[in-house]
Design a protein around this motif. Structure first.
Motif, PDB file in Angstrom:
ATOM      1  N   SER A  67      35.091  33.759 -23.480  1.00  0.00           N
ATOM      2  CA  SER A  67      36.463  33.268 -23.348  1.00  0.00           C
ATOM      3  C   SER A  67      36.707  32.026 -24.191  1.00  0.00           C
ATOM      4  N   LEU A  68      35.662  31.217 -24.413  1.00  0.00           N
ATOM      5  CA  LEU A  68      35.826  29.998 -25.194  1.00  0.00           C
ATOM      6  C   LEU A  68      35.664  30.221 -26.690  1.00  0.00           C
ATOM      7  N   ARG A  69      35.127  31.374 -27.055  1.00  0.00           N
ATOM      8  CA  ARG A  69      34.896  31.622 -28.471  1.00  0.00           C
ATOM      9  C   ARG A  69      36.225  31.705 -29.231  1.00  0.00           C
ATOM     10  N   PHE A  70      36.287  30.970 -30.319  1.00  0.00           N
ATOM     11  CA  PHE A  70      37.457  30.940 -31.215  1.00  0.00           C
ATOM     12  C   PHE A  70      38.709  30.369 -30.536  1.00  0.00           C
ATOM     13  N   LYS A  71      38.535  29.644 -29.452  1.00  0.00           N
ATOM     14  CA  LYS A  71      39.688  29.023 -28.785  1.00  0.00           C
ATOM     15  C   LYS A  71      39.457  27.508 -28.759  1.00  0.00           C
ATOM     16  N   ASN A  72      39.685  26.884 -29.908  1.00  0.00           N
ATOM     17  CA  ASN A  72      39.438  25.445 -30.030  1.00  0.00           C
ATOM     18  C   ASN A  72      40.363  24.630 -29.132  1.00  0.00           C
ATOM     19  N   ILE A  73      41.577  25.148 -28.925  1.00  0.00           N
ATOM     20  CA  ILE A  73      42.518  24.409 -28.070  1.00  0.00           C
ATOM     21  C   ILE A  73      41.962  24.301 -26.651  1.00  0.00           C
ATOM     22  N   LEU A  74      41.421  25.403 -26.158  1.00  0.00           N
ATOM     23  CA  LEU A  74      40.844  25.395 -24.819  1.00  0.00           C
ATOM     24  C   LEU A  74      39.626  24.482 -24.764  1.00  0.00           C
ATOM     25  N   CYS A  75      38.827  24.480 -25.814  1.00  0.00           N
ATOM     26  CA  CYS A  75      37.658  23.599 -25.853  1.00  0.00           C
ATOM     27  C   CYS A  75      38.080  22.137 -25.863  1.00  0.00           C
ATOM     28  N   LEU A  76      39.120  21.833 -26.603  1.00  0.00           N
ATOM     29  CA  LEU A  76      39.608  20.454 -26.644  1.00  0.00           C
ATOM     30  C   LEU A  76      40.132  20.011 -25.286  1.00  0.00           C
ATOM     31  N   VAL A 125      27.519  20.748 -12.152  1.00  0.00           N
ATOM     32  CA  VAL A 125      26.655  21.449 -13.098  1.00  0.00           C
ATOM     33  C   VAL A 125      27.482  22.233 -14.105  1.00  0.00           C
ATOM     34  N   ILE A 126      28.637  22.723 -13.668  1.00  0.00           N
ATOM     35  CA  ILE A 126      29.466  23.507 -14.583  1.00  0.00           C
ATOM     36  C   ILE A 126      29.915  22.664 -15.775  1.00  0.00           C
ATOM     37  N   ASP A 127      30.024  21.352 -15.601  1.00  0.00           N
ATOM     38  CA  ASP A 127      30.426  20.496 -16.706  1.00  0.00           C
ATOM     39  C   ASP A 127      29.392  20.539 -17.828  1.00  0.00           C
ATOM     40  N   ILE A 128      28.131  20.526 -17.448  1.00  0.00           N
ATOM     41  CA  ILE A 128      27.065  20.601 -18.461  1.00  0.00           C
ATOM     42  C   ILE A 128      27.126  21.934 -19.181  1.00  0.00           C
ATOM     43  N   TRP A 129      27.324  23.015 -18.417  1.00  0.00           N
ATOM     44  CA  TRP A 129      27.378  24.333 -19.058  1.00  0.00           C
ATOM     45  C   TRP A 129      28.601  24.456 -19.966  1.00  0.00           C
ATOM     46  N   LEU A 130      29.720  23.920 -19.541  1.00  0.00           N
ATOM     47  CA  LEU A 130      30.914  23.989 -20.394  1.00  0.00           C
ATOM     48  C   LEU A 130      30.680  23.268 -21.715  1.00  0.00           C
ATOM     49  N   LEU A 131      30.056  22.100 -21.652  1.00  0.00           N
ATOM     50  CA  LEU A 131      29.775  21.363 -22.882  1.00  0.00           C
ATOM     51  C   LEU A 131      28.780  22.112 -23.758  1.00  0.00           C
ATOM     52  N   ILE A 132      27.805  22.737 -23.131  1.00  0.00           N
ATOM     53  CA  ILE A 132      26.825  23.490 -23.911  1.00  0.00           C
ATOM     54  C   ILE A 132      27.480  24.694 -24.579  1.00  0.00           C
ATOM     55  N   LEU A 133      28.369  25.380 -23.868  1.00  0.00           N
ATOM     56  CA  LEU A 133      29.057  26.529 -24.454  1.00  0.00           C
ATOM     57  C   LEU A 133      29.969  26.097 -25.589  1.00  0.00           C
ATOM     58  N   ILE A 134      30.635  24.956 -25.439  1.00  0.00           N
ATOM     59  CA  ILE A 134      31.458  24.446 -26.539  1.00  0.00           C
ATOM     60  C   ILE A 134      30.576  24.096 -27.725  1.00  0.00           C
ATOM     61  N   PHE A 135      29.434  23.518 -27.452  1.00  0.00           N
ATOM     62  CA  PHE A 135      28.498  23.175 -28.525  1.00  0.00           C
ATOM     63  C   PHE A 135      28.050  24.426 -29.269  1.00  0.00           C
ATOM     64  N   MET A 136      27.865  25.529 -28.554  1.00  0.00           N
ATOM     65  CA  MET A 136      27.416  26.772 -29.183  1.00  0.00           C
ATOM     66  C   MET A 136      28.530  27.448 -29.966  1.00  0.00           C
ATOM     67  N   ASN A 137      29.762  27.391 -29.440  1.00  0.00           N
ATOM     68  CA  ASN A 137      30.855  28.168 -30.027  1.00  0.00           C
ATOM     69  C   ASN A 137      31.595  27.430 -31.130  1.00  0.00           C
ATOM     70  N   CYS A 138      31.727  26.122 -31.024  1.00  0.00           N
ATOM     71  CA  CYS A 138      32.569  25.361 -31.959  1.00  0.00           C
ATOM     72  C   CYS A 138      31.710  24.364 -32.715  1.00  0.00           C
ATOM     73  N   GLU A 139      31.413  24.692 -33.920  1.00  0.00           N
ATOM     74  CA  GLU A 139      30.584  23.802 -34.730  1.00  0.00           C
ATOM     75  C   GLU A 139      31.309  22.497 -35.033  1.00  0.00           C
ATOM     76  N   THR A 140      32.610  22.552 -35.168  1.00  0.00           N
ATOM     77  CA  THR A 140      33.379  21.345 -35.492  1.00  0.00           C
ATOM     78  C   THR A 140      33.424  20.356 -34.341  1.00  0.00           C
ATOM     79  N   LEU A 141      33.154  20.822 -33.118  1.00  0.00           N
ATOM     80  CA  LEU A 141      33.216  19.944 -31.951  1.00  0.00           C
ATOM     81  C   LEU A 141      31.836  19.502 -31.474  1.00  0.00           C
ATOM     82  N   GLN A 142      30.800  19.815 -32.224  1.00  0.00           N
ATOM     83  CA  GLN A 142      29.455  19.480 -31.774  1.00  0.00           C
ATOM     84  C   GLN A 142      29.251  17.975 -31.673  1.00  0.00           C
TER      85      GLN A 142
END
Length: 1470
Positions: free
Chosen positions: A363-372, A389-406
């Motif tokens: 769901s987060l893939r290619f959705k930079n607005i949602l990641c922001l 714990v979900i906060d850590i996973w959300l950040l990790i998923l953003i790190f995996m999906n959005c290279e610009t937001l790493q």
């Protein structure tokens, strides 16, 4: 017999679908009768076989089914087809139109048809027959819609048929969907399920006549449907009802969902496919959010995917917040992790939770607005309990999906860890929650841990270490473990001290927890041993601890590796110990003592032996080997004793090892002490003509011993001195004594009060000192040096007896020790002041007593600068001719060859400076100390200082000991426990007066030492490299929070002494002048002829004032102090005013309550503010201004997010403007800072985009968004600087005598610097296209020229003397005036009113400047030519505009201008 044709007609198995039924009326009754019989499942006979004698009328003899069949036959459809489905006409559209017309014209026929159709489908067989799709034969078999679906497209009967089908549906609720009522297995055919067939008829109808009625009926039936059919109908709702009646559907589904949460998946699927308006979409999202906690966990992935795909800019933040709040996410709980940490192979988390992660990731893939939005949501949280714990996973998923937001994710992780929002057990739940962690997640965790380990903050590094350890523990595959270990080893080889240290911490923990697993990977770890040279002492300890643990584990294991690790380690250590290179010897000593601390520890008695001997015997042998290898070299010997001391402080060693250590300190008395006879020396022999005496005898005549310093110094001039090892050997002696006497030092307490055998105090008078030879001065200085360090170690050792933690010592003993410690502190201050004075008159390179094996370049530079300054002050007394130097080198070569210590000693820092040429005369100075003739030196001293021999010398205690500080790094440091003496000063025991302020000099001495320790804990940016150096002995390995924890009882005492200093400065009161002299006599400080060591109250109070503020500031700036709320509260509480008036909080909506942190900050602010308002602060103002300027510079150089700066330009601009003005007003030189900013920093920023090097920019707050603010402030400050110069010139021009030439030249150079800043600021416009910048350049350009014109009379008067400098001023200023001319021309052409309104005033100013220059050059004989003409019309880039392109080249020298309003400019040339 029947006829063939008849028979063929009656027995034919198939009626072609394209054949039209016969039109004769005779056949209708027959057909109708057959159909009716077929509908009732009765046998039929041929009409020809059993002819009716009489035809029955239609309305009397036909049943409803017959009527229905007849109506269909009239429309062209044969319902009864024994061989297959109903026979339909080829043109279905006409068929539907014909039926619709019939039913519309005659409602009775419509009723009869519906009645007949209802009776017909009462049979399950007939119902399935009309529900099944039929095949139309022709040129190919084509699957068509069913007969019922065809009738549903007839508008007049659609609603009735729909109701009929829906009412029929409950009859088949209980039918097994696999086996039909007819007994036919439908396991492979869905067509047998009547309910499904009925549902298929309702999908994708072309139209609905009465959608509301149909939806209402459908929802009524839906409420009673079985579970499997309900889910199928709900999922098909978008296909059945279309886009109508969405409100009722949503409301009904919401009610059903509340009653049965198991239908959530088809409901969500239906919601996704319905075309809902914004209001209904919000309602649907609220329904989904309310189900997060009520539905089963296996349905969570579908729910999350629906919610995240439903997000938009308006609701994304709300959805994310609700998901975080209500979702009970993956990862075992904290207790589950601890319970299952040892149960490998047991899955803690179900597969459904892995599906949740997959749903979130997709769901987060290619959705930079949602990641922001997720990042913004997490940034807004500031309380630890709100993080999950979900906060850590959300950040990790953003790190995996959005290279610009790493980068943003990494910074957020760092911030949350530093704020205490993320805890270690949360990462444990993430990692240990999976049985098999996916490889892509592994890569992400490793990348995240690598970033954390590379951070400077210790707390963040600890989390990185924890992640690496959790990954290694969780992963069972050898390849994956090798990946984790390889990442750790990459950090070990990074060369960055704090990163290497953190990585080795992780290695040590892995070696202690997973040693068996690491042994199998030892081939990857052994490479560390090849690069030991690059490790600091602290990191060497960690490296050896890793290999020692592996070696011991290797011995105890049954793996086929044998003893390879242990043998290889011992072999390397033996080579290092016996190496003549001090660097390798250092590594061998550290490694050997580390092995001893591990195998000889009584807590490790169960360890298997490393060799044929027992472990404690092996430890003794290693100690003997180490001691024998460094007996002839003091620096390795000091390191050996220090490592042994560190081992004894942290470990409890075996009695056999302690017995050997005790034997090493038995010789202490025979080497360093000598007996006294009634407090007097037995042997009065002088050393090298130096008379000796006893100093600082605190025990008087009853003292049985003294420290024999002077004879040992003399004996060590040409050989190794045992005094270098004295401090560390004494510490070892004290530890042995404490271990034997349960912490008491009663057996050696005589050392605290015993005197020192030093050169006579008469020799340190000014007259006697000049008569000493170079060697005698060296002996005297070294004696004081060793005495100072001896007293430092006395304070270190015996201060442990008076701390609160020491409960074994009685109060009477403490009361006996405290006065002696105070006197020794007074002795120390006295000796160091005297030593600094001696070094000032005769610089000597002191031997190292606290070896620094790896000083950083920053520290080296600092010491080099101090020694260079010292050498420059005494260049006359140190210099020697090159010829004498060469001759002496030749004559002293045998001595050099015989000095083995000189060959083997470690090259010192000064040797490095000497080779690099940083200290030009160090070798000469050393040769002077050893072999220079006393006659030459004495005669030279007599000539230089004969006149000052009788002048009394006053030494101020509060003054910095500059010459001593240049070599302070060689001294033994004071331990943290020594600061407990501060509390003893409060008692003021033995004082001659009741004024406690008289003890401020001792308080100042300890404050300065505290300041140095805080610098080590929190180095500045320039000292960042210094972290790689060894911490001083006694201050190794301590953390900032532990250090401040020991200081907590003394914060209030710091405040009391600060108040005393303020009182002295405010009231200008005189303290007891005899106090210091009386206390000095009580401490047995000797009296020196014609030399006084004074403590001036005012100077001491100023120093205490400064040092207290600096120490408090550094405490508050320590990295961990903000997390230690109790320590921070104590610091702030110590500096509170007597009361806080309520008016201070006026304007605040929420007034802080007394005691909370905001209230304490406010109180500290008020306290410092009241102090700064006092008149006495005029002496402190320069100091405070410099600190204020440095703090403002730190704010300007603070790296902040570009988004933050651009978010509120007005607010940020005002803040940056104030800070920049504070910085320029309080820096050391405003003109120099302006010159640096205008010439180097400001040109890096362009008008659009970012600076050239964003990451390396000196001032990150200077960006395109704040460019105009910086530009305006720098113009205004530059004009202000010029106006100050104008005022200074006006003062010089007053008729009060001629000014000095140097002052005039200084003013002219300042003016030139101001002009250069102005030219650089105007030149910025060439690369910046902002109209506001151009307008400010024109405006402030005129103002600057007006101010410059005020000094033209001064320039004319000084022209003859400073002609070149003044001409340079005019030429440089001309560059700016030409750029301003171009700005004016372009502004007129483009009609930029923001600029054109400022042109007239600026133009007049430049015209005045032009004629002033003309008048200056004509009035003074300068020999320069001057001409004036029109300028060419050029743009800012220097290119001629198109209107000037046709000008003849012969007019180039005339500088024509084709503009309508030319502005004149001058040119000067020689």
């Amino acid at each position: 017999m029947l006829s063939r044709k008849r028979s063929s007609k009656s027995n034919t198995p198939f009626v072609p679908p394209f054949a039209q039924p016969p039109t004769t009326k005779l056949l209708k009754p027959t057909t109708t009768t057959a159909a009716a019989a077929a509908a009732r499942n009765e046998p039929t006979t041929s009409a020809t076989a059993s002819p009716q004698p009489k035809t029955t009328p239609l309305h009397q003899s036909q049943s409803p089914i017959d009527k229905m069949v007849s109506l269909l036959a009239d429309a062209g459809c044969t319902l009864i087809n024994p061989a297959g489905p109903p026979c339909l006409p080829s043109d279905l559209y006409k068929f539907r139109q014909r039926l619709d017309g019939i039913f519309s014209r005659d409602s009775s026929l419509r009723s009869q048809f519906l009645k007949g159709f209802s009776d017909y489908i009462s049979s399950t067989f007939n119902l399935r027959r009309v529900l099944l799709p039929y095949h139309q034969d022709g040129f190919g078999s084509v699957r068509r819609d069913s007969f019922v679906r065809l009738l549903l497209l007839v508008r007049s009967i659609q609603q009735d048929l729909l109701d009929m089908l829906l009412e029929k549906l409950p009859e088949y609720f209980d039918v097994d969907p696999i086996v039909s009522s007819c007994g036919f297995s439908s396991s492979s055919r869905v067509d047998e399920d009547v309910a499904t067939l009925i549902l298929n008829q309702l999908r994708w109808l072309d139209f609905l006549v009465n959608s509301e009625a149909f939806v209402e009926k459908l929802l009524q039936v839906l409420t009673i449907c079985p579970h499997h059919l309900k889910k199928e109908i709900i999922g098909s709702l978008p296909e059945i009802i279309g886009d109508q009646n969405n409100t009722s559907v949503v409301n009904s589904l919401q009610q059903m969902l509340q009653e049965d949460s198991s239908i959530v998946v088809p409901v969500l699927d239906s919601f996704s496919n319905l075309n809902l308006d914004d209001l209904l979409q919000d309602q649907v999202i609220m329904i989904a959010l309310s189900c997060i906690r009520t539905i089963d966990i296996e349905h969570i992935p579908y729910l999350l995917r629906f919610l995240l795909l439903s997000t938009n800019t308006s609701n994304s933040r709300r959805i994310i917040s609700k998901i975080r709040e209500k979702l009970k996410f993956v990862g075992a709980s904290h207790t589950q992790v601890s319970q299952n940490s040892k149960l490998k192979g047991i899955s803690v988390v179900h597969n459904t939770e892995a599906s949740i992660l997959d749903a979130l990731r997709s769901s987060l893939r290619f959705k930079n607005i949602l990641c922001l939005e997720i990042l913004k949501e997490l940034k807004s949280l500031d309380e630890a309990h709100k993080h999950k714990v979900i906060d850590i996973w959300l950040l990790i998923l953003i790190f995996m999906n959005c290279e610009t937001l790493q980068k943003s994710v990494e910074k957020l992780f760092k911030k949350k860890i530093l704020d205490g929002c993320f805890q270690e057990h949360m990462f444990e739940q993430c990692i240990h929650g999976f049985k098999d962690l996916p490889k892509d997640f592994l890569t992400t965790f490793v990348s995240l841990a690598a970033y954390m380990l590379a951070c400077k903050e210790q707390r963040v590094q600890e989390f990185g270490v924890h992640i690496y350890i959790c990954l290694f523990e969780e992963l069972c595959d050898a390849y994956l473990r090798q990946e984790v270990l390889g990442a750790l080893l990459t950090h070990v080889g990074s060369g960055i001290h704090f990163e290497v240290s953190a990585a080795l911490d992780a290695m040590v923990k892995l070696a202690s927890k997973k040693s068996q697993e690491l042994i199998s990977l030892s081939s990857h770890i052994n490479g560390i041993l090849d690069y030991l040279e690059g490790f600091s002492v602290e990191n060497l300890h960690k490296v050896y601890e890793v290999f020692i643990r592996l070696a011991v584990s290797d011995h105890s294991s049954s793996q086929p590796y044998g003893c390879s690790i242990a043998n290889e380690l011992l072999m390397i250590l033996r080579k290092q110990i016996n190496n003549s290179d001090l660097m390798y010897k250092k590594m061998g000593l550290i490694g050997t003592l580390k092995i001893v601390s591990y195998i000889a520890d009584t807590n490790n008695s169960s360890l298997p032996p490393l060799s044929q001997r027992s472990n404690y015997e092996e430890a003794v042998e290693l100690l003997k080997l180490s001691l024998d290898s460094c007996q002839q070299m003091p620096l390795p010997l000091i390191l050996f004793y220090e490592e042994l001391v560190l081992t004894l402080q942290n470990k409890t060693l075996h009695p056999v090892v302690m017995e050997w250590i005790g034997k090493q300190v038995v010789e202490f008395e025979s080497v360093y002490l000598c007996d006294l006879d009634s407090g007097n020396l037995i042997d009065q022999d002088s050393s090298q003509g130096l008379e000796g005496e006893l100093w600082m005898n605190l025990d008087g005549d009853i003292s049985p011993i003294c420290l024999n310093i002077l004879p040992l110094v003399f004996s060590s001039i040409r050989s190794t001195s045992p005094l270098q090892v004295l401090p560390t050997k004494f510490i070892l002696l004290s530890l042995v004594e404490r271990s034997a006497n349960q912490g008491s030092l009663g057996g050696i307490d005589a050392l605290l009060g015993c005197p020192f055998h030093l050169p006579s105090s008469k020799l340190f008078s000014e007259l006697s000192w000049q008569s000493l030879t170079v060697k005698q001065k060296q002996i005297a200085i070294l004696s004081l040096y060793y005495a100072s360090n001896w007293m430092r170690e006395l304070l270190n050792v015996f201060s442990t007896q008076i701390v609160k933690e020491c409960d074994i010592i009685s109060q009477a003993t403490k009361e006996e020790i405290i006065p002696k410690l105070l006197k020794r502190l007074r002795n120390l201050v006295f000796v160091e002041c005297l030593l600094d004075n001696c070094l000032k008159q005769h610089p000597v390179l002191l031997p190292e007593l606290c070896p620094h094996w790896e000083l950083s370049p920053v520290i080296e530079f600092d010491h080099a600068g101090d020694l260079e300054k010292m050498n420059q002050l005494h260049k006359g007394s140190e210099g020697i001719s090159q010829n004498k130097k060469r001759n002496r080198a030749k004559s002293s070569s045998p001595l050099a060859n015989s000095n083995i210590e000189e060959k083997l000693r470690q090259p010192t820092i000064v040797d490095t400076w000497k080779k690099a040429g940083a200290i030009p005369s160090q070798e000469t100075l050393k040769e002077d100390v050893l072999v220079t003739s006393s006659k030459n030196k004495q005669s030279e001293s007599d000539e230089n200082q004969a006149d000052n021999s009788n002048v009394p010398l006053n030494i101020e205690i509060s003054a910095p000991v500059k010459y001593l500080e240049a070599q302070r790094y060689k001294f033994r440091p004071l331990s943290v426990d020594c600061l407990t003496i501060l509390t003893s000063l409060e008692n003021n025991e033995g004082s001659c007066c009741e004024d406690p302020s008289a003890e401020l000099p001792l308080h100042l001495y300890l404050l300065r030492d505290l300041h140095k320790k805080l610098d080590q804990l929190s180095p500045t940016r320039k000292q960042t490299l210094a972290r790689c150096s060894n911490a001083a002995a006694g201050f190794t390995g301590i953390k900032s929070n532990d250090f401040l924890g020991k200081l907590r009882p003394w914060f209030l005492y710091l405040r009391k002494n600060f108040d005393r200093a303020v009182h002295i400065l405010r009231e200008d009161t005189e303290t007891c002048q005899e106090h210091w002299i009386a206390q000095s006599s009580l401490a047995a400080n000797p009296e020196i002829t014609n030399t006084s060591i004074l403590a001036l109250p005012t100077q001491t109070s100023i120093s205490v004032y400064k040092e207290t503020l600096l120490c408090i500031g550094k405490m508050l700036n320590l990295p961990d102090v903000l997390k230690e709320k109790e320590i921070l509260s104590d610091i702030l509480q110590a500096f509170q005013p007597m009361e806080i008036s309520g008016c201070f909080f006026q304007g605040m909506q929420l007034i802080p309550s007394p005691g909370n942190m905001d209230y304490l900050y406010s109180g500290a602010y008020i306290f410092l503010g009241t102090i700064f308002d006092d008149e006495f602060s005029k002496e402190i103002v320069p100091f405070l201004c410099n600190k204020l300027g440095s703090y403002a510079q730190k704010l300007l150089t603070h790296k902040c997010d570009r988004d933050d700066v651009d978010h509120s330009l007005k607010t940020k601009g005002e803040m940056v403007q104030k800070i920049l003005r504070i910085y320029l007003a309080n820096c050391q030189s405003t003109s120099d800072s302006l010159n640096e900013l205008a010439c180097s920093v400001l040109p890096q920023v362009s008008s659009s985009g970012t600076s050239v090097e964003d990451d390396n920019q000196t001032f990150p707050t200077l960006c395109p968004a704040t460019m105009t603010v910086w530009y305006r402030v720098m113009h205004e400050e530059n004009i202000s600087t010029l106006n100050k110069l104008v005022k200074e010139i006006a003062v010089l021009e007053k008729p009060r005598g001629g000014a000095e030439v140097e002052s005039l030249k200084r003013l002219l150079n300042k003016m030139l610097q101001s002009v250069n800043v102005f030219v650089s600021l105007i030149s910025v416009c060439r690369n910046n296209d902002k109209v506001s910048v151009h307008a400010m350049a024109v405006k402030y350009g005129g103002k600057f020229i007006d101010s410059f014109l005020k000094v033209f009379d001064f320039l004319q008067a000084q022209f003859e003397m400073h002609k070149d400098l003044i001409l340079n001023l005019i030429k440089e200023l001309q560059k700016a005036t030409r750029t301003i001319q171009t700005l004016c021309s372009e502004a007129k052409g483009s009609k930029q009113t923001a600029i054109t309104c400022k042109i007239p005033a600026t133009k007049r100013s430049m015209e005045r400047f032009l004629f002033h220059v003309k008048g200056l050059l004509y009035a003074t004989p300068s020999g320069c030519s001057f001409w004036m003409g029109n300028l060419k019309h050029k743009d800012l880039t220097g290119q001629i505009v198109s209107s000037q392109a046709y000008l003849d080249t012969q007019n180039d020298d005339i500088n024509n201008d084709d503009s309508a309003d030319p502005i004149v400019e001058d040119q000067t040339a020689e």
